[in-house]
Design a protein around this motif. Structure first.
Motif, short mmCIF file in Angstrom:
data_model
loop_
_atom_site.label_atom_id
_atom_site.label_comp_id
_atom_site.label_asym_id
_atom_site.label_seq_id
_atom_site.Cartn_x
_atom_site.Cartn_y
_atom_site.Cartn_z
N ALA A 68 24.50 3.22 -5.14
CA ALA A 68 23.30 2.87 -5.70
C ALA A 68 22.55 2.16 -4.56
N ILE A 69 23.33 1.56 -3.63
CA ILE A 69 22.53 0.74 -2.59
C ILE A 69 21.86 1.79 -1.57
N LEU A 70 22.53 2.95 -1.40
CA LEU A 70 21.99 3.94 -0.62
C LEU A 70 20.65 4.49 -1.24
N VAL A 71 20.70 4.98 -2.32
CA VAL A 71 19.56 5.18 -3.19
C VAL A 71 18.38 4.32 -3.23
N SER A 72 18.59 3.20 -3.60
CA SER A 72 17.82 2.04 -3.73
C SER A 72 16.99 1.62 -2.36
N THR A 73 17.86 1.58 -1.41
CA THR A 73 17.14 1.15 0.15
C THR A 73 16.46 2.51 0.45
N THR A 74 16.92 3.67 0.41
CA THR A 74 16.03 4.81 0.90
C THR A 74 14.63 4.85 0.08
N GLN A 75 14.79 4.61 -1.01
CA GLN A 75 13.55 4.76 -1.69
C GLN A 75 12.50 3.55 -1.73
N THR A 76 13.22 2.58 -1.44
CA THR A 76 12.24 1.34 -1.12
C THR A 76 11.42 1.53 0.27
N LEU A 77 12.41 1.95 1.25
CA LEU A 77 11.82 1.88 2.83
C LEU A 77 11.01 3.31 2.69
N ASN A 78 11.40 4.35 2.01
CA ASN A 78 10.40 5.46 1.94
C ASN A 78 9.03 5.27 1.24
N THR A 79 9.00 4.33 0.11
CA THR A 79 7.74 4.09 -0.70
C THR A 79 7.01 3.18 0.32
N MET A 80 7.52 2.28 1.01
CA MET A 80 6.82 1.23 1.82
C MET A 80 5.85 1.84 3.12
N ILE A 82 5.14 5.42 2.85
CA ILE A 82 4.07 6.18 2.42
C ILE A 82 2.89 5.38 2.14
N ASP A 83 3.26 3.90 1.62
CA ASP A 83 1.97 2.93 1.28
C ASP A 83 1.68 2.19 2.59
N ILE A 291 23.28 2.94 6.62
CA ILE A 291 23.00 4.15 7.13
C ILE A 291 21.42 4.63 6.61
N ALA A 292 21.15 3.73 5.25
CA ALA A 292 19.91 4.09 4.79
C ALA A 292 18.90 3.50 5.78
N ILE A 293 19.12 2.14 6.46
CA ILE A 293 18.04 1.58 7.28
C ILE A 293 17.81 2.35 8.56
N GLY A 294 19.13 2.96 8.87
CA GLY A 294 18.99 3.64 10.21
C GLY A 294 18.18 5.13 10.05
N ALA A 295 18.31 5.52 8.72
CA ALA A 295 17.45 6.91 8.64
C ALA A 295 16.15 6.58 8.06
N CYS A 296 15.64 5.72 7.33
CA CYS A 296 14.59 5.42 6.77
C CYS A 296 13.88 4.01 7.15
N GLY A 297 14.37 3.19 8.22
CA GLY A 297 13.91 1.90 8.38
C GLY A 297 12.83 2.21 9.36
N GLY A 298 12.57 3.05 10.14
CA GLY A 298 11.54 3.17 11.21
C GLY A 298 10.08 3.43 10.39
N ALA A 299 9.11 2.85 10.98
CA ALA A 299 7.82 3.11 10.81
C ALA A 299 7.34 4.61 11.07
N ARG A 300 6.85 5.37 10.00
CA ARG A 300 6.46 6.55 10.30
C ARG A 300 5.08 6.84 9.69
N SER A 301 4.39 8.06 10.24
CA SER A 301 3.11 8.34 9.93
C SER A 301 3.12 9.25 8.74
N HIS A 302 2.08 9.46 8.12
CA HIS A 302 2.17 10.29 6.80
C HIS A 302 2.09 11.79 7.17
N ARG A 303 2.31 12.49 8.54
CA ARG A 303 2.49 13.55 8.84
C ARG A 303 3.98 13.80 8.85
#
Length: 402
Positions: A68-80, A82-83, A291-303
């Motif tokens: 649950a922590i993995l899903v919530s963290t990856t979803q939150t970081l990916n949404t942030m 995208i926005d 693990i979720a922070i390490g995979a999704c925590g960096g800033a990314r472009s829309h591409r």
């Protein structure tokens, strides 16, 4: 706590709670369905079934919480991402801890819940569940109360009651006893009653017959009786007291088990493995969060695809958890595997932190993506050739028909 930290904390916490509730609901339903036979075979009420199913929930929490922590963290970081919230935060020069701190607070809360549930609530819920099952199986009256149906009261022993009569009497008794491989016994009686005598449960049968058949030569002998007592104690005594596994014992008992415990004498490593499992289980919420922070925590472009980072996080988390479960299983047979129970989650903590310091995201090797892309392309090419072949075959068939 800063406004931005509270904002991230609220999003991660709400999504973690939702993911936990949804996963617990699904797993609880699956686990509850496995206990339906117990209710149908023993004639227990729906209340007993719901109570038993509820007692299974604490055993699932420690497994569900890290995911649950993995899903919530990856979803939150990916949404942030995208926005464009994460790129703005990094561009503003905010330190990484602004994003990491609220996530680790949620992970710490999940770890605390795992410790409390795994060491204090789960053992007692397991013991209560086993006691409930033992009582259900020991209650012979609840088994035979269903008129006209065969019930297995023990291995190779079946009983049927045609009807219940006033005064606690049972009418139309049938018992098939095949426990002795050399002899099959069948009891018939017009009526009977369950009574207690000298601490034993007896089924007193009246006006019946005993059919005795030898399985070696097929000979049958019939004995008529006006009164006969069938001992039920051997079926209820063994099941009245539940047999407790190491997972059912309290943490205090695992730390100092009874030397006379037959289960401990037979498999002492099982007790040690279960104790170390409880002492290490709380680390996995931190592991999965990092693990979720390490995979999704960096800033990314829309591409850059957010799905790729989520796949990376889930893949690494599953692999690491699999190694952790393997270490727990091996520790039940070897003391050398006990340190691995702690080493595996520690690797899951140190590796993401080390990669974060080097500003490297957690990702699968590039060769894997190249292999996957080539496989998909080759599969598409084969499908195109197959379509062309079928089209040619259809045209030939149409030409032959005309």
């Amino acid at each position: 706590m800063k406004v931005l930290e509270r904002y991230i904390l609220r999003r991660v916490l709400l999504q973690a709670a939702g993911a936990t509730a949804a996963t617990l609901g699904i797993v609880w339903t699956v686990q509850a369905l496995t206990k339906v036979n117990l209710v149908t075979n023993t004639g227990q009420s729906i209340g007993s079934f719901l109570l038993l199913a509820t007692l299974l929930l604490p055993a699932i929490v420690s497994v569900v919480m890290p995911f649950a922590i993995l899903v919530s963290t990856t979803q939150t970081l990916n949404t942030m991402n995208i926005d464009s919230e994460l790129p703005v935060i990094h561009a503003a020069g905010a330190p990484k801890m602004v994003v990491y701190k609220p996530i680790m607070i949620v992970a710490a809360l999940a770890a605390l819940i795992t410790i409390v549930v795994g060491n204090f609530i789960e053992p007692y819920s397991r013991q209560a569940a086993r006691s409930l099952v033992a009582e259900a199986r020991a209650d012979l009256l609840s088994i035979v109360i269903q008129e006209g149906s065969f019930k297995e009261i023990d291995k190779h022993v079946y009983m049927q009651v045609a009807k219940r009569l006033p005064g606690g009497l049972l009418g139309g008794l049938f018992i098939a006893d095949s426990r002795d491989p050399k002899t099959d016994l069948i009891y018939y009686a017009q009526e009977g009653a369950v009574v207690k005598q000298d601490g034993s449960n007896l089924l007193l049968m009246k006006n019946g017959e005993i059919h005795r058949k030898s399985t070696e030569n097929g000979q049958i002998s019939i004995i008529r009786f006006s009164s006969y007592a069938f001992d039920l104690s051997e079926f209820t005594a063994a099941s009245a007291k539940p047999f407790l596994l190491p997972k059912d014992q309290t943490t205090a008992y695992l730390m100092s088990p009874d030397p006379n415990d037959k289960s401990f004498q037979k498999s002492p490593l099982f007790f040690r493995a279960e104790l170390h499992r409880r002492f290490s289980e709380w680390l996995y919420p931190f592991v999965f969060a990092l693990i979720a922070i390490g995979a999704c925590g960096g800033a990314r472009s829309h591409r850059q695809s957010s799905l790729t980072s989520m796949v990376n996080a889930i893949a690494f988390a599953f692999v690491l958890r699999w190694f952790g479960l393997a270490a727990e299983n091996y520790s039940e047979t070897s003391t050398y595997a006990v340190p691995l129970i702690y080493i595996v989650p520690m690797i899951g903590i140190v590796l993401p932190v080390w990669l974060s310091v080097r500003n490297q995201p957690i990702a699968l090797p590039t060769r894997f993506y190249d292999w996957f892309e080539n496989s998909v392309t080759n599969y598409g090419n084969r499908m195109d050739r197959l379509k062309i072949w079928f089209a040619g075959l259809r045209n030939r068939n149409q030409g032959a028909a005309s």
